[in-house]
Motif scaffolding. Structure first.
Motif, short mmCIF file in Angstrom:
data_model
loop_
_atom_site.label_atom_id
_atom_site.label_comp_id
_atom_site.label_asym_id
_atom_site.label_seq_id
_atom_site.Cartn_x
_atom_site.Cartn_y
_atom_site.Cartn_z
N THR A 305 15.06 -3.91 64.76
CA THR A 305 16.34 -3.37 65.20
C THR A 305 17.35 -4.49 65.46
OG1 THR A 305 15.31 -1.41 66.15
CG2 THR A 305 17.48 -1.99 66.98
N ALA A 306 16.89 -5.58 66.07
CA ALA A 306 17.78 -6.72 66.31
C ALA A 306 18.35 -7.24 65.00
CB ALA A 306 17.03 -7.82 67.05
N LEU A 307 17.51 -7.31 63.97
CA LEU A 307 17.95 -7.80 62.66
C LEU A 307 19.01 -6.88 62.06
CD1 LEU A 307 17.41 -9.81 60.22
CD2 LEU A 307 15.92 -8.01 59.35
N THR A 308 18.73 -5.59 62.01
CA THR A 308 19.65 -4.67 61.36
C THR A 308 20.93 -4.49 62.18
OG1 THR A 308 18.47 -2.80 62.36
CG2 THR A 308 17.83 -3.43 60.14
N LYS A 309 20.82 -4.56 63.51
CA LYS A 309 22.02 -4.46 64.35
C LYS A 309 22.92 -5.67 64.12
CE LYS A 309 23.52 -3.47 69.08
NZ LYS A 309 23.08 -3.19 70.48
N LEU A 310 22.31 -6.84 63.94
CA LEU A 310 23.11 -8.04 63.67
C LEU A 310 23.82 -7.92 62.33
CD1 LEU A 310 24.04 -10.78 64.65
CD2 LEU A 310 21.96 -11.79 63.68
N TYR A 311 23.15 -7.40 61.31
CA TYR A 311 23.82 -7.13 60.03
C TYR A 311 25.04 -6.23 60.25
CZ TYR A 311 20.74 -9.01 56.35
OH TYR A 311 20.07 -9.83 55.48
N PHE A 312 24.84 -5.17 61.03
CA PHE A 312 25.89 -4.18 61.26
C PHE A 312 27.08 -4.81 61.99
CE2 PHE A 312 27.81 -0.87 63.96
CZ PHE A 312 28.17 0.05 62.99
N LEU A 313 26.80 -5.57 63.05
CA LEU A 313 27.88 -6.13 63.85
C LEU A 313 28.60 -7.25 63.11
CD1 LEU A 313 26.21 -6.23 67.39
CD2 LEU A 313 27.86 -4.57 66.51
N ARG A 319 33.70 -11.48 65.67
CA ARG A 319 32.58 -12.30 66.15
C ARG A 319 32.61 -12.50 67.67
NH1 ARG A 319 29.51 -15.51 62.63
NH2 ARG A 319 29.90 -14.99 60.46
N GLY A 320 33.78 -12.49 68.24
CA GLY A 320 33.88 -12.67 69.68
C GLY A 320 33.29 -11.52 70.48
N MET A 321 33.09 -10.37 69.83
CA MET A 321 32.54 -9.19 70.51
C MET A 321 31.03 -9.07 70.34
SD MET A 321 35.43 -6.41 69.38
CE MET A 321 34.58 -5.08 70.25
N ILE A 322 30.43 -9.87 69.46
CA ILE A 322 29.03 -9.67 69.11
C ILE A 322 28.10 -9.90 70.29
CG2 ILE A 322 27.11 -10.61 67.73
CD1 ILE A 322 29.03 -10.84 65.40
N SER A 323 28.37 -10.95 71.08
CA SER A 323 27.49 -11.23 72.22
C SER A 323 27.40 -10.04 73.16
CB SER A 323 28.01 -12.45 72.98
OG SER A 323 27.19 -12.74 74.09
N GLN A 324 28.53 -9.39 73.43
CA GLN A 324 28.55 -8.22 74.33
C GLN A 324 27.90 -7.02 73.67
OE1 GLN A 324 32.47 -7.06 75.61
NE2 GLN A 324 31.77 -5.07 76.37
N GLN A 327 24.04 -6.58 73.37
CA GLN A 327 23.38 -6.11 74.59
C GLN A 327 23.94 -4.78 75.08
OE1 GLN A 327 23.65 -9.48 77.29
NE2 GLN A 327 21.92 -10.48 76.30
N THR A 328 24.70 -4.11 74.20
CA THR A 328 25.24 -2.79 74.51
C THR A 328 24.42 -1.73 73.77
OG1 THR A 328 27.48 -3.64 74.80
CG2 THR A 328 27.26 -1.28 74.39
N ASN A 329 24.02 -0.69 74.46
CA ASN A 329 23.23 0.38 73.84
C ASN A 329 24.13 1.24 72.98
OD1 ASN A 329 21.15 2.11 73.23
ND2 ASN A 329 21.18 3.18 75.18
N MET A 330 23.93 1.20 71.66
CA MET A 330 24.78 1.93 70.72
C MET A 330 24.12 3.16 70.15
SD MET A 330 26.36 -1.38 68.67
CE MET A 330 27.38 -0.36 67.60
#
Length: 336
Positions: A305-313, A319-324, A327-330
């Motif tokens: 999930t971390a991998l695919t969520k990173l692809y999505f984001l 990029r400035g929003m990715i850190s937040q 760790q946000t439940n989407m």
């Protein structure tokens, strides 16, 4: 699993002979014929088998089968996720439920990717598969396929789910190991006990009023997974990254308090200064040296999930929003 506090619901309110199901046969052993030479894909086999399976099942409504060029587990790519998402989107208004038959070892990645790309779902997207074929005398493949058909018929669960054996699992909460699918940090959405379904309605995502849409990923991004081991060095990291012109993301898989050399962390910081997003996954421990260096923790997300969520984001947000947002439940991928 029987100890999970699930609420029994009246399935009658979900039943409808007017429902239409689209089955996407994308690959995997489940819908192949087993021979002495291995598993063979034969067009028409799935249709013939399902006809025999459902001919005396009056509750199963009409279904169509879409045969894909089979996804090869050895050559799977993010473009495979996108192709499936595009095909579901094209047919979204024509069907009430979707079943994706898929290579079992790829299911956690594909289900997670679909969870992020298919936004504002009102219908169930069911992913299923097995190590064996429905052509063999194996209960896992037949029970998983039949459970998928029953869920597609009876329940309007508005999210991407996995039907495996007798369990309904959230797609972005599931992982694969030792030939099995399981959800390590989140209970099943439902369990089938013989002819009775126990559905935990409290944890099923609620549909939104917003219109369904496909938000695709950029399947050309370069994201690599690095498993942390004792005395991992900067030379090792650089040897992994030097073959890429650009690394968009790195996911560090940590497990416990493994010492990490300062030179390795310095190399990561240098890579991040060039615009690479670095995540740390661990169900046990957030490594303080990595966190202090600005590396983003992924809470209790699975690695898939971390991998695919990173692809999505990386594809869809600044990029400035990715850190937040990591760790946000989407999509129910993180425990609240």
């Amino acid at each position: 699993n029987e100890s999970i506090n699930c609420k029994k619901i009246n399935t009658e309110k979900y039943e409808s002979q007017n429902r239409k199901i689209l089955i996407l046969n994308t690959g995997g052993n489940m819908a192949k014929i087993y021979t002495k030479s291995g598993f063979i894909h034969q067009p028409g086999f799935l249709s013939e088998y399902l006809h025999k399976m459902t001919e005396n099942q009056k509750e199963i409504p009409n279904y169509d089968i879409s045969e894909y060029t089979q996804v090869d587990s050895n050559n799977a790519k993010p473009s495979d996720w996108l192709k499936i998402a595009i095909n579901i989107t094209k047919e979204y208004q024509n069907y009430d439920s979707f079943i994706v038959i898929h290579p079992i070892e790829l299911i956690p990645y594909t289900a997670s990717a679909l969870s992020f790309m298919l936004e504002n779902l009102k219908k169930p997207i069911i992913v299923t598969g097995s190590t064996s074929s429905i052509d063999q005398s194996d209960d896992t493949s037949t029970s998983s396929l039949f459970l998928s058909l029953l869920v597609a018929t009876k329940y309007s669960i508005p999210e991407v789910i996995i039907c495996y054996r007798n369990q309904i699992l959230r797609g972005c909460r599931t992982t694969y190991s030792n030939g099995m699918l399981f959800s390590p940090a989140f209970p099943p959405l439902g369990i089938q006990n013989k002819t009775i379904f126990d559905i935990n309605e409290k944890i099923i995502l609620k549909p939104t009023d917003e219109m369904f849409k496909l938000t695709p990923i950029n399947n050309n991004l370069n994201i690599i997974l690095v498993k942390i081991f004792p005395s991992i060095s900067s030379k090792y990291l650089l040897s992994l990254t030097k073959s890429y012109k650009k690394i968009h993301g790195i996911i560090l898989e940590t497990n416990g308090k493994i010492p990490i050399e300062k030179s390795f962390i310095d190399a990561l910081v240098q890579i991040m200064e060039n615009g690479t997003i670095v995540l740390q996954t661990s169900s046990l421990f957030s490594h303080p040296e990595l966190m202090n260096a600005g590396i983003i923790g992924t809470m209790d997300m699975t690695i898939e999930t971390a991998l695919t969520k990173l692809y999505f984001l990386l594809t869809n947000v600044n990029r400035g929003m990715i850190s937040q947002l990591i760790q946000t439940n989407m999509r129910g991928e993180i425990s609240s």
